[in-house]
Design an enzyme around this catalytic site. Structure first.
Site, PDB file in Angstrom:
ATOM      1  N   HIS A  22       0.834  -1.213   0.000  1.00  0.00           N
ATOM      2  CA  HIS A  22       0.000   0.000   0.000  1.00  0.00           C
ATOM      3  C   HIS A  22       0.866   1.259   0.000  1.00  0.00           C
ATOM      4  CE1 HIS A  22      -3.503   2.464   1.650  1.00  0.00           C
ATOM      5  NE2 HIS A  22      -2.470   3.191   2.047  1.00  0.00           N
ATOM      6  N   GLU A  23       1.866   1.284   0.876  1.00  0.00           N
ATOM      7  CA  GLU A  23       2.698   2.487   0.984  1.00  0.00           C
ATOM      8  C   GLU A  23       3.562   2.689  -0.258  1.00  0.00           C
ATOM      9  OE1 GLU A  23       2.227   4.733   3.115  1.00  0.00           O
ATOM     10  OE2 GLU A  23       0.830   3.584   4.343  1.00  0.00           O
ATOM     11  N   HIS A  63       1.654   4.439  -2.858  1.00  0.00           N
ATOM     12  CA  HIS A  63       1.644   5.898  -2.700  1.00  0.00           C
ATOM     13  C   HIS A  63       2.895   6.514  -3.325  1.00  0.00           C
ATOM     14  CE1 HIS A  63      -1.970   6.408  -0.467  1.00  0.00           C
ATOM     15  NE2 HIS A  63      -1.559   5.818   0.645  1.00  0.00           N
ATOM     16  N   HIS A  91      -7.108   7.724  -1.032  1.00  0.00           N
ATOM     17  CA  HIS A  91      -7.546   6.342  -0.808  1.00  0.00           C
ATOM     18  C   HIS A  91      -8.956   6.175  -1.359  1.00  0.00           C
ATOM     19  CE1 HIS A  91      -4.612   7.171   2.443  1.00  0.00           C
ATOM     20  NE2 HIS A  91      -4.208   5.944   2.187  1.00  0.00           N
TER      21      HIS A  91
END
Length: 653
Positions: free
Chosen positions: A276-277, A280, A346
């Protein structure tokens, strides 16, 4: 995510007791609570370290960096439309001292790089020099180091980067997370060599090999600098983009994965948190959505008078129509709750709870929604054949996106939302936890568009969900927790491991772990996944053997285990719901069938930086497990859980 402090839980129906019985129970409860308070404090602290609730602080950090870049006073041609600086040129250039930070000048315009005309593998170079430099990570208790954001912190025992944690980080977490992206995203590969410009703000606090500034990187489309320093409570990891190429495509990123959050090799939550990070840092961010034109704001969503961030790009809309089974979709909502760390970067958790890029932790499937957002940025080509499937919202129709989740006290979407506060365990929709429905009675009326019950002050417990009631994960109900530290209550009917998943049923355990709440609607079972045949077997509590579980079939528990009363059963869920992304489950099957020799895992990454462009090199140092230390940590937790069980028993009789 949290309910307002004035909210109080609305209790579900309970049995009626005599006044004397209530007084006796109350007295016993007071005595137990007096004993348990200290133990519970230790227990909750331990739970926070082992299974923290993930909070994403991406947007907050991104804005801090953008503000810092703006304050540098760089020439407009050296700053991208996203607000981030460009990488340095691939040829020698003079340096300028700007605001105390060296920037390699790129000339009068953004440095161009040559790209392949064809789409190819996303090549990510990982630089982790900090992990071998004790000045940059917690090597000793009491050491004071930078948290890379805005403060210095004192290292605790949990913050120490042990050999075992380094091994897990470099040989499993990062390789698995990188592979998730490399299997699904392609780029037009950068040709030749390019250099990193010297950085400011928190990006400048990461240790960067000098040759990345001087010699440059080759065979690289993105470079990721890795740190492991303490961070805010509840944050599993954080990452961001630091520099971009001339077309605004992310080129340089940073990620911090605190040692305190690294606990198990096959931790599904952590692998997907890191994935997930990294997403980003690759551009899944409000800054990129806005400046590439795919992010917009709309009003009137389900009666909401405020503006809501959305993505309305063609591919995202098309994939959303496919997923939700609604041809009327014209945009996909982004999160509008949660503050500056979550809003806008998100998917809205109400509509996409189990997606990789939802704002809070969960099963985090890498679906076509996220792939299409990456593709519509213009930097990536998505491989949709590798998209994961998400049950949440699948083929539910337009009413799910446009209407209310609960109408006149009745849920309209029972596979996702509930309508009664209850005192029974059932499976959380992601199947990684036991949980229960929570309905909250506030001391104020909710806004009209968020009212679902005939009592206007009643609703779900989280603003992320627009106050729709949902199955809330139990703090003691993780299927992937260590069996040795699980509470007696949940240990009475569940099996725990990194391969365990929750299966629906109706049953009563013979042992109740000291509590009188006996009937349950879900249990954790170990799962062994045959990825070739798309079949699986399960191991239920009280039976050491694995038994086949055919999707849709019902298994009578008293025929496979002596731990359950007659008449109880479980129903086998679809293969994907228990085996998708279940790495440990697949490995357990291979181990049982002696077929593991042909399996392959992503190559480990080297804990040092180089400009070669390879994200796989030599392994990290071999771990040494400290069994006695683990036992010391478990002992006080076990005592706390035992006291907690007494309190539960006193409260439930």
């Amino acid at each position: 995510m949290h309910a307002p402090p004035t909210a109080t839980r609305r209790s579900g129906p309970r049995r009626t007791h005599g006044i004397m019985a209530r007084l006796v129970r109350l007295a016993a409860g007071v005595l137990v609570v007096t004993l348990v308070i200290g133990a519970l404090t230790a227990l909750s602290a331990d739970d926070a370290k082992t299974h923290p609730h993930k909070v994403c602080i991406h947007d907050e950090l991104q804005q801090s960096l953008l503000d810092s870049v703006a304050q540098q006073g760089l020439a407009p041609q050296r700053v991208s439309r996203v607000g981030l600086p460009y990488v340095a040129s691939a040829t020698a250039a003079p340096a300028a001292q700007v605001g105390g930070v060296d920037f390699a000048l790129a000339g009068d315009s953004a440095p161009d790089v040559t790209r392949s005309a064809e789409w190819g593998e996303l090549r990510i170079t990982v630089s982790a020099e900090e992990l071998t430099d004790p000045a940059y990570h917690c090597a000793t208790v009491g050491q004071v180091i930078s948290n890379h954001i805005d403060d210095y912190v004192t290292c605790t025992a949990d913050d120490i980067m042990t050999a075992e944690k380094l091994d897990i980080l470099m040989n499993y977490l990062i390789p698995e997370a990188l592979q998730m992206h490399k299997d699904r995203l392609q780029v037009q590969q950068v040709q030749g060599t390019w250099k990193v410009a010297r950085m400011t703000s928190y990006c400048g606090r990461f240790k960067v090999p000098e040759e990345h500034f001087t010699t440059g990187l080759s065979n690289t489309d993105f470079v990721l600098y890795v740190a492991s320093v303490p961070t805010s409570p509840g944050v599993l990891a954080w990452a961001n983009t630091c520099q971009v190429f001339s077309n605004d495509q992310p080129a340089v990123g940073v990620i911090n994965i605190p040692a305190a959050t690294i606990t198990e090799r096959y931790d599904h939550l952590m692998v997907h948190a890191v994935t997930h990070e990294i997403a980003h840092s690759l551009g899944f961010s409000n800054a990129f959505f806005t400046n590439t034109g795919i992010g917009q704001f709309v009003t009137g969503v389900r009666g909401n008078p405020d503006t809501v961030p959305v993505i309305n790009s063609p591919t995202v809309v098309a994939k959303a129509r496919e997923h939700y089974g609604c041809d009327d979709v014209t945009y996909v909502e982004l999160e509008d709750a949660g503050g500056s760390g979550t809003m806008g970067s998100h998917w809205k958790i109400r509509n996409a709870q189990d997606e990789l890029m939802a704002g809070i932790s969960g099963v985090a499937y890498y679906t076509s929604l996220t792939l299409s957002a990456f593709e519509d940025l213009g930097y990536y080509k998505a491989n949709y054949s590798n998209a994961e499937t998400m049950k949440w919202g699948k083929d539910v129709g337009c009413a799910f996106l446009t209407g209310k989740c609960v109408v006149d006290n009745v849920t309209q979407f029972p596979s996702m939302y509930c309508d009664k506060d209850e005192n029974v365990y059932r499976c959380h929709t992601a199947r990684l936890n036991l949980g229960s429905c929570e309905v909250t009675d506030y001391t104020f009326d909710l806004p009209d568009y968020l009212q679902y019950f005939t009592v206007p002050s009643v609703g779900g417990s989280a603003d992320y969900y627009d106050y729709c009631p949902y199955i809330v994960r139990s703090p003691i109900g993780s299927c992937t927790q260590a069996a040795s530290s699980a509470s007696p209550f949940v240990s009475a009917f569940n099996t725990f491991s990194m391969a365990s998943r929750c299966i629906d049923g109706t049953f009563t355990p013979k042992s109740t772990g000291g509590a009188t709440v006996t009937a349950h609607l879900g249990m954790c079972t170990n799962v062994a996944c045959n990825t070739a045949d798309k079949t699986y077997s399960i191991q239920v509590y009280g039976n050491g053997a694995y038994i086949p579980c055919t999707p849709g079939a019902t298994i009578s528990l008293d025929t496979v285990s002596d731990a359950f009363e007659a008449g109880g059963n479980i129903t086998c869920p679809p293969y994907l719901e228990v085996c998708q992304s279940n790495v440990k489950g697949a490995m357990d099957y291979e181990s049982m069938t002696n077929s593991g020799s042909g399996s392959s895992r992503p190559a480990p990454v080297e804990p040092s930086g180089s400009g070669s462009g390879s994200s796989a090199a030599t392994t990290a140092p071999s771990p040494t497990r400290d069994g006695s230390a683990a036992a010391d940590r478990i002992a006080p937790r076990t005592a706390a859980v035992a006291l907690l069980a007494l309190a539960v028993a006193a409260a439930c009789v």
